[in-house]
Write an enzyme that holds these catalytic residues in place. Structure first.
Site, PDB file in Angstrom:
ATOM      1  N   LYS B  59       0.848  -1.208   0.000  1.00 36.15           N
ATOM      2  CA  LYS B  59       0.000   0.000   0.000  1.00 36.15           C
ATOM      3  C   LYS B  59       0.876   1.249   0.000  1.00 36.15           C
ATOM      4  O   LYS B  59       1.943   1.271   0.636  1.00 36.15           O
ATOM      5  CB  LYS B  59      -0.909  -0.039   1.235  1.00 36.15           C
ATOM      6  CG  LYS B  59      -1.990   1.026   1.277  1.00 36.15           C
ATOM      7  CD  LYS B  59      -2.857   0.851   2.525  1.00 36.15           C
ATOM      8  CE  LYS B  59      -3.943   1.905   2.654  1.00 36.15           C
ATOM      9  NZ  LYS B  59      -4.766   1.694   3.859  1.00 36.15           N
ATOM     10  N   SER B 134      -9.654   1.594   2.892  1.00 39.38           N
ATOM     11  CA  SER B 134      -8.779   2.374   2.033  1.00 39.38           C
ATOM     12  C   SER B 134      -7.757   1.530   1.258  1.00 39.38           C
ATOM     13  O   SER B 134      -7.183   2.013   0.288  1.00 39.38           O
ATOM     14  CB  SER B 134      -8.042   3.415   2.864  1.00 39.38           C
ATOM     15  OG  SER B 134      -7.199   2.772   3.801  1.00 39.38           O
ATOM     16  N   SER B 158      -9.732  -0.855   7.070  1.00 37.02           N
ATOM     17  CA  SER B 158      -9.245  -0.620   5.708  1.00 37.02           C
ATOM     18  C   SER B 158      -8.593  -1.813   5.023  1.00 37.02           C
ATOM     19  O   SER B 158      -8.275  -1.744   3.835  1.00 37.02           O
ATOM     20  CB  SER B 158      -8.264   0.549   5.702  1.00 37.02           C
ATOM     21  OG  SER B 158      -8.966   1.755   5.786  1.00 37.02           O
TER      22      SER B 158
END
Lengths: 476, 462
Positions: B59, B134, B158
């Site tokens: 990420k 996210s 997330s």
């Protein structure tokens, strides 16, 4: 009504701890490195970096708290103090707020007006220093040096306990002495390792409520503490006597003009939005850790002063001079332990030793053992006091054993009656009229003869022995 | 695999697969840069590492030396970290290949990966839908088969929420299990790096590698890395609690059906299932949306344009520099949370909001302890209230967006480990079921997850 005002001052002192590395990272905490060289992701506040407390800094902070008689809390909490400033790279300073490391201490100091006075230490907490903004390096631009960023600090907050600028200064010097003794900080205001902000207010004598206070900042030398506070005190009194009112604001001291000016409102009144720092678990100190710091704390100046008075039969004033600096105090005790008489040793240290140390950055140049020997030589009659001072200077300059140095300089008093008799005969032979007068009863001439013998011996004669030989030879 | 040529082949194949799903906008690393780096990493990877040659996408809010770390934000466009996050360093030490940086909601703030300055990520099965967020880029890449596993991060769900929406496994470890060093902070007391994987095993072995003590993170527990459990024959002896607050009257009927089927399977595997209550659950989202923004408002203060990242026009003085950099550099959701966070920490409001939220946080955590103290080993809940929703659907309704994390935020608030496992399809869209474990007992949670994964027909309609 002049003279009817009372000054009330409280101090907030920031002290850099004497650690090798910074508070929350491994960077060097040294002063004076080229700008932005002692930095890493942590103290630069780079994305993703996290703080890890420096154990040595915590040890020193706890020692400071114990030295100031504070209660050290087994659990304290790091908090973030949020504000925007270019030399604060994270946008917050890691400090302590609701639960500080230590509270409720005190420090006694010798007030110039009230004798022994006690300042209350309201709190002592740990935090990190910010970087430096340099406004004069490049025209119209501000340069940022982040070397200082993250250097460990303690903040020591007193109550509104001082009644004059002079008292505030005396407290500060006493505090400095304690912190230097315990090797907690260099306390060098010029280098910024000790910084002080003052809360100042005035009130009518007899009034118990506190007046409106202002905070005086930018006092960057011990020499200015008293001046800055006096200027602000006088300003406040002038405003009030002129019928005006005071605003609770921050005043900046300018040492060049010896004046204060209010900080621009833009620069002040932050809501710091303190909250517990989620990157740092509560600081939990074991009883053992705290007890250990207590044992590592040296005897502090006040205690030492009392002990010197008692143990060495010194006056309070002499003891204060000898204990002002820990190295000097240790040196004095070493001289005594090496066999010197306590009172004589005190006189030597307070005069010759301190004078020499003042002129020479390399500190106490004559070893304690050597000074004790030197004092012994005087006591034993081998050296006159005057000669001993010369020997001291010589040893300080070039080293060596006092007796050898004294001999090399030809300063050893001659106590051999045979040699002395020769000088005495010479003197009496050269001053026959004085001998006549002496024999007619003018006995005070004896000192004249002694002086002549000393002169003839070029100072080497033992004056007491010379006097005895003279008396014998002049005897009817 | 311990042959360098195999690692190189793995690197090339991963790059090819990532190119093939370029349309998803899941990977932010330019493909040429990615190919070059993967090849270089493969040639120097440690052959003895347990993940030798395994491509793992990361990420974009986790710092890596290889690629930029922009956190899906304009304010960090082009930012290159001078250090590796501990998790990334541990992956590399284990021989894994960092297979690019994945798209995400800006600084992890969002549940749809629509709040990225670099465009939204598409759901791999339906381009009109969101992959969740996210960590939507990581979930989409794994779901599309481009990488076997990817690192994500969680503050309120997330990892698990996009895992549920994309039909992959998502693990959020116990707070303190994985070092946060190098994870760009959002809500520091809630943030944990998590793993998205094709299977429980893929996710678990990556988690095992990145877990364990780290002297650089004071909140990381002084524990050895997680030991992987064996796949159990049955769940005999497990007591699984089903908290009634997670199955409200108005729960989506299909989600309920999928959960009921999963619960039946857990029973059939030998687990004792009992209903339990976590009475403070209703306050979890409100609590979360005070604590997380409060911490974010402080964590994001450092992005001021003074030291790194782009500066935006109008920097005649330092205040103007802050204003324009932060005003133009942050997207609307980040600005909203910074404002909320600044407000709840302000003097006069701190007690009413932040302190109250901390008190509620303690009560929510106590709810879990009470249940676990009464002999319950694990909890089973839906991961998300719905399958993947349409892009744009919740973009203008922040509260609706926040409620998509309603079943996941509690594990972050209480610091507990949790995993989302695919448990079926709803009109073709995946849906996940969640197991919440006890602090630092990921191994038990993973055992149950292994068994559930094996038993559940995840590709079938619920």
């Amino acid at each position: 009504m002049a003279g009817a005002w009372e000054t009330v001052i409280g101090l907030e002192t920031h002290v850099q701890l004497r650690t090798v590395s910074k508070m929350f990272c491994g960077c060097s905490a040294a002063f004076g490195a080229p700008p932005n060289t002692n930095v890493c992701p942590v103290c630069l506040g780079l994305p993703g970096a996290l703080p890890v407390p420096n154990e040595h800094a915590l040890q020193l902070a706890v020692r400071a708290a114990l030295g100031l008689g504070c209660t050290v809390h087994p659990r304290s909490v790091f908090a973030r103090k949020n504000y925007f400033y270019p030399d604060l790279p994270k946008g917050y300073q890691i400090s302590q707020f609701e639960q500080p490391l230590a509270t409720a201490g005190s420090l006694s100091y010798l007030s110039p007006d009230r004798g022994i006075a006690t300042a209350t230490i309201q709190r002592l907490h740990v935090e990190e220093d910010a970087g430096k903004s340099l406004h004069d390096r490049f025209p119209k631009q501000t340069a940022i040096d982040l070397n200082r960023c993250g250097v460990p600090l303690i903040e020591i907050v007193t109550g509104p306990d001082f009644r004059s600028p002079h008292e505030a200064r005396t407290y500060l010097l006493t505090l400095k002495q304690v912190l230097e003794y315990a090797a907690i900080s260099d306390c060098d205001m010029e280098k910024g390792s000790l910084r002080v902000d003052a809360n100042v207010s005035v009130r009518r004598v007899g009034e118990t409520m506190l007046g409106t206070k202002t905070e005086v900042k930018n006092i960057n030398s011990f020499a200015y503490v008293e001046k800055a506070l006096t200027v602000e005190r006088d300003r406040q009194i002038a405003v009030l006597e002129g019928g005006g009112t005071l605003a609770p604001q921050t005043m900046l001291y300018d040492s060049k003009t010896n004046g204060v000016r209010p900080q621009r409102s833009k620069e002040e009144s932050h809501d710091y939005r303190y909250f517990p720092d989620p990157d740092l678990p509560p600081l939990v100190l074991t009883e053992q850790f705290i007890a250990e710091q207590q044992t590592l704390l040296p005897e502090l100046p006040a205690k030492k002063r009392e002990r010197f008075v008692e143990k060495y039969a010194l006056s309070v004033t002499d003891a204060a001079v000898l204990t002002a600096d820990r190295n000097v105090a240790d040196y004095y005790e070493a001289v005594v332990h090496a066999g010197a008489d306590a009172k004589t040793a005190a006189n030597w240290v307070m005069t010759e030793v301190l004078a020499d140390a003042k002129d020479h950055a390399d500190g106490l140049r004559v070893a304690a053992g050597a000074l004790a020997n030197l004092i012994g030589l005087v006591r034993g009659g081998t050296l006159s006091h005057q000669a001993a001072k010369r020997v001291f200077a010589e040893v300080a300059e070039r080293g060596g054993e006092p007796r050898n140095v004294a001999e090399a300089l030809g300063l050893v008093q001659v106590a051999d009656t045979g040699v002395l008799s020769g000088w005495v005969s010479d003197v009496l032979g050269a001053h026959t009229s004085e001998v006549m007068r002496y024999k007619q009863g003018e006995t005070k001439l004896l000192q004249f003869f002694v002086g002549q013998v000393m002169k003839a011996s070029r100072g080497k004669a033992d004056p007491k022995l010379a006097q005895r030989v003279l008396e014998e030879k002049l005897a009817p | 695999m311990s042959d360098p040529s195999e690692a190189l082949a793995s690197a090339k194949a991963a790059a090819d697969r990532i190119v093939n799903v370029k349309r998803l906008n899941a990977c932010l690393t330019p493909i040429k840069e990615l190919r070059k780096s993967l090849a270089a990493q493969a040639s120097t990877a440690h052959p003895s590492g347990v993940l030798y040659g395994m491509p793992v996408a990361v990420k974009d809010n986790i710092c890596t030396l290889e690629f930029t770390t922009s956190c899906g934000s304009k304010i960090l466009e082009g930012y290159r970290s001078p250090y590796d996050a501990t998790a990334a360093a541990k992956l590399k030490a284990a021989g894994a290949l960092i297979a690019g940086k994945t798209n995400c909601d800006e600084f992890g703030m969002g549940s749809s990966t629509e709040h990225s300055a670099y465009g939204r990520t598409l759901h791999p099965f339906d381009k009109t839908r969101v992959p969740g967020g996210s960590s939507g880029g990581s979930a989409a890449l794994v779901a599309a088969g481009a990488v076997p596993a990817a690192l994500g991060s969680e503050t309120g769900g997330s990892v698990r929420q996009p895992a549920s929406l994309c039909g992959v496994v998502g693990i959020k470890p116990t707070y303190g299990r994985v070092s946060r060093y190098g994870l760009v902070a959002f809500g520091s007391s809630l943030d944990q790096i998590g793993v998205l994987g094709r299977s429980v095993h893929d996710a678990a072995r990556v988690l095992s590698v990145i877990s364990g003590r780290d002297p650089k993170d004071s909140t990381c527990e002084d524990r050895d890395s997680l030991r992987l459990p064996n796949v159990p024959e049955s769940l005999q002896g497990f007591v699984i609690g089903v908290p009634k607050e997670y199955f409200p009257q108005d729960l989506d009927a299909a989600v309920r059906r999928a959960c009921d089927r999963a619960i039946r399977l857990l029973r059939e595997l030998g687990a004792a299932v009992r209903e339990v209550s976590l009475p403070h659950t209703a306050y979890a989202v409100a609590t979360y949306y005070i604590i997380a923004p409060a911490e974010a408002s402080s964590n994001l203060a450092r992005y001021d344009g003074a030291r790194y990242g782009p500066r935006f026009n109008g920097s005649e003085d330092v205040r103007a520099l802050y204003r324009t950099t932060r005003g133009d550099g942050f997207g609307p959701e980040v600005r909203r949370r910074v404002l909320v966070g600044t407000y709840v920490l302000s003097s006069g409001y701190y007690d009413a909001y932040y302190r109250k939220a901390q008190q509620m946080r303690a009560l929510i955590a106590q709810d879990f302890r009470n249940v676990f103290d009464r002999g319950v080993d694990l909890l089973f809940t839906p991961t998300t209230p719905t399958p993947a929703f349409k892009a744009g659907e919740k973009l203008n309704d922040p509260v609706a967006m926040y409620l998509s994390d309603i079943f996941t935020v509690t594990a972050n608030i209480a610091g507990l480990p949790a995993i989302s496992v695919p448990i079926g399809r709803i009109k073709g869209l995946p849906i996940g079921g969640q197991l919440i474990g006890q602090a630092f007992l990921e191994d038990e949670m993973l055992e149950a997850a292994y068994a559930l994964e094996r038993a559940v027909p995840a590709a079938e309609e619920a």
